[in-house]
Design an enzyme around this catalytic site. Structure first.
Site, PDB file in Angstrom:
ATOM      1  N   SER A   1      -2.477   2.992 -19.457  1.00  0.00           N
ATOM      2  CA  SER A   1      -1.765   4.275 -19.480  1.00  0.00           C
ATOM      3  C   SER A   1      -0.896   4.421 -20.726  1.00  0.00           C
ATOM      4  CB  SER A   1      -0.876   4.397 -18.242  1.00  0.00           C
ATOM      5  OG  SER A   1      -1.603   4.121 -17.064  1.00  0.00           O
TER       6      SER A   1
HETATM    7  N1  SAH Z   1      -1.720   0.517 -14.713  1.00  0.00           N
HETATM    8  C1  SAH Z   1      -2.847   0.327 -15.609  1.00  0.00           C
HETATM    9  C2  SAH Z   1      -3.641   1.595 -15.752  1.00  0.00           C
HETATM   10  C3  SAH Z   1      -5.057   1.357 -15.363  1.00  0.00           C
HETATM   11  S1  SAH Z   1      -6.073   2.792 -15.187  1.00  0.00           S
HETATM   12  C4  SAH Z   1      -2.378  -0.224 -16.930  1.00  0.00           C
HETATM   13  O1  SAH Z   1      -1.171  -0.291 -17.149  1.00  0.00           O
HETATM   14  O2  SAH Z   1      -3.215  -0.645 -17.729  1.00  0.00           O
HETATM   15  C5  SAH Z   1      -6.327   2.807 -13.427  1.00  0.00           C
HETATM   16  C6  SAH Z   1      -7.013   1.624 -12.831  1.00  0.00           C
HETATM   17  O3  SAH Z   1      -7.196   1.916 -11.440  1.00  0.00           O
HETATM   18  C7  SAH Z   1      -8.416   1.309 -13.366  1.00  0.00           C
HETATM   19  O4  SAH Z   1      -8.437  -0.017 -13.843  1.00  0.00           O
HETATM   20  C8  SAH Z   1      -9.332   1.482 -12.144  1.00  0.00           C
HETATM   21  O5  SAH Z   1     -10.397   0.553 -12.101  1.00  0.00           O
HETATM   22  C9  SAH Z   1      -8.355   1.265 -11.005  1.00  0.00           C
HETATM   23  N2  SAH Z   1      -8.742   1.827  -9.713  1.00  0.00           N
HETATM   24  C10 SAH Z   1      -9.357   3.010  -9.432  1.00  0.00           C
HETATM   25  N3  SAH Z   1      -9.521   3.163  -8.106  1.00  0.00           N
HETATM   26  C11 SAH Z   1      -8.999   2.036  -7.514  1.00  0.00           C
HETATM   27  C12 SAH Z   1      -8.879   1.591  -6.154  1.00  0.00           C
HETATM   28  N4  SAH Z   1      -9.310   2.305  -5.126  1.00  0.00           N
HETATM   29  N5  SAH Z   1      -8.276   0.386  -5.943  1.00  0.00           N
HETATM   30  C13 SAH Z   1      -7.812  -0.368  -6.968  1.00  0.00           C
HETATM   31  N6  SAH Z   1      -7.919  -0.008  -8.264  1.00  0.00           N
HETATM   32  C14 SAH Z   1      -8.501   1.184  -8.533  1.00  0.00           C
END
Ligand code: SAH
Length: 203
Positions: free
Chosen positions: A52
């Site tokens: 993000s």
């Molecule tokens: N907080 C992260 C942002 C990652 S983007 C950072 O700081 O890098 C969002 C993430 O949510 C992705 O890696 C995606 O694979 C995950 N995601 C999507 N649906 C999900 C679910 N149901 N359970 C767990 N993770 C999920």
């Protein structure tokens, strides 16, 4: 990054600003992207997912209103960066990611950056983490159509859930506070996150 992208916008919580200044964001990126770590942008981390934008990480942390003693769940580990910032702000952090390869890389980055006490789980975060519940705060870093009921159920009384809710391409960050009268919902900033997969999400 802290001055121009956070303080000059509207992040005023000094604990959040200090936490963002302390966590080495480059350690959560693949080597070829490390030079871009402090850009005002979300960055690709593989598997079609992103780390993000710094402002959104800070906004989510600020909306959780943490004081230091809390137990927090981070849904959508991705790179692990948000979990590291939360570890600076709360006592205990559990984070859950559905893509095992990302969870593995995040675990290694968290150890390298000195956040070995963050617990990384692989699974469907729309179901929360029943074994760790209840939580003082839950941060969701992926876009949902609505609030997954399991996440609200796993909040302590007065606990806060921060989640981007809306359509696939544009959402608003929502802050949901658990109260005896039912969920108290406030709408925060507009945002654009990758989709949450599962209950309340997309696909
Ligand atoms: N907080 C992260 C942002 C990652 S983007 C950072 O700081 O890098 C969002 C993430 O949510 C992705 O890696 C995606 O694979 C995950 N995601 C999507 N649906 C999900 C679910 N149901 N359970 C767990 N993770 C999920």
């Amino acid at each position: 990054m802290v001055d121009t992208q956070l303080r000059d916008r509207d992040i005023s919580d000094s604990r959040v600003l200090d936490a963002m200044a302390r966590v080495p964001r480059e350690l959560f990126l693949p080597a070829e992207l490390r030079a871009r770590a402090y850009e005002d942008a979300a960055l690709s981390i593989g598997e079609g997912q992103t780390m993000s934008q710094p402002y959104m990480v800070a906004r989510i942390c600020a909306e959780l209103a943490l004081h230091g003693g809390e137990h927090v769940l981070d849904v959508g580990t991705g790179s692990g960066y948000q979990a590291a910032v939360l570890a600076e702000l709360a006592a205990e952090v559990d984070t859950i990611e559905r893509i095992p390869a990302l969870a593995g890389r995040a675990r290694a980055s968290l150890v390298e950056a000195g956040y070995e006490r963050v617990r990384v789980h692989v699974g469907d975060g729309t179901r929360g983490l029943p074994d760790g519940a209840p939580f003082d705060g839950i941060a969701v870093a992926a876009a949902a159509r609505g609030v997954p009921p399991a996440l609200y159920d796993q909040l302590k009384p007065r606990g806060r859930l921060v989640i981007p809710v809306g359509k696939r391409r544009v959402q608003h960050l929502q802050v949901v506070i658990r109260s005896a009268e039912g969920p108290a919902v406030a709408r925060s900033v507009p945002c654009r996150f990758v989709p949450l997969v599962g209950d309340g999400g997309f696909g």
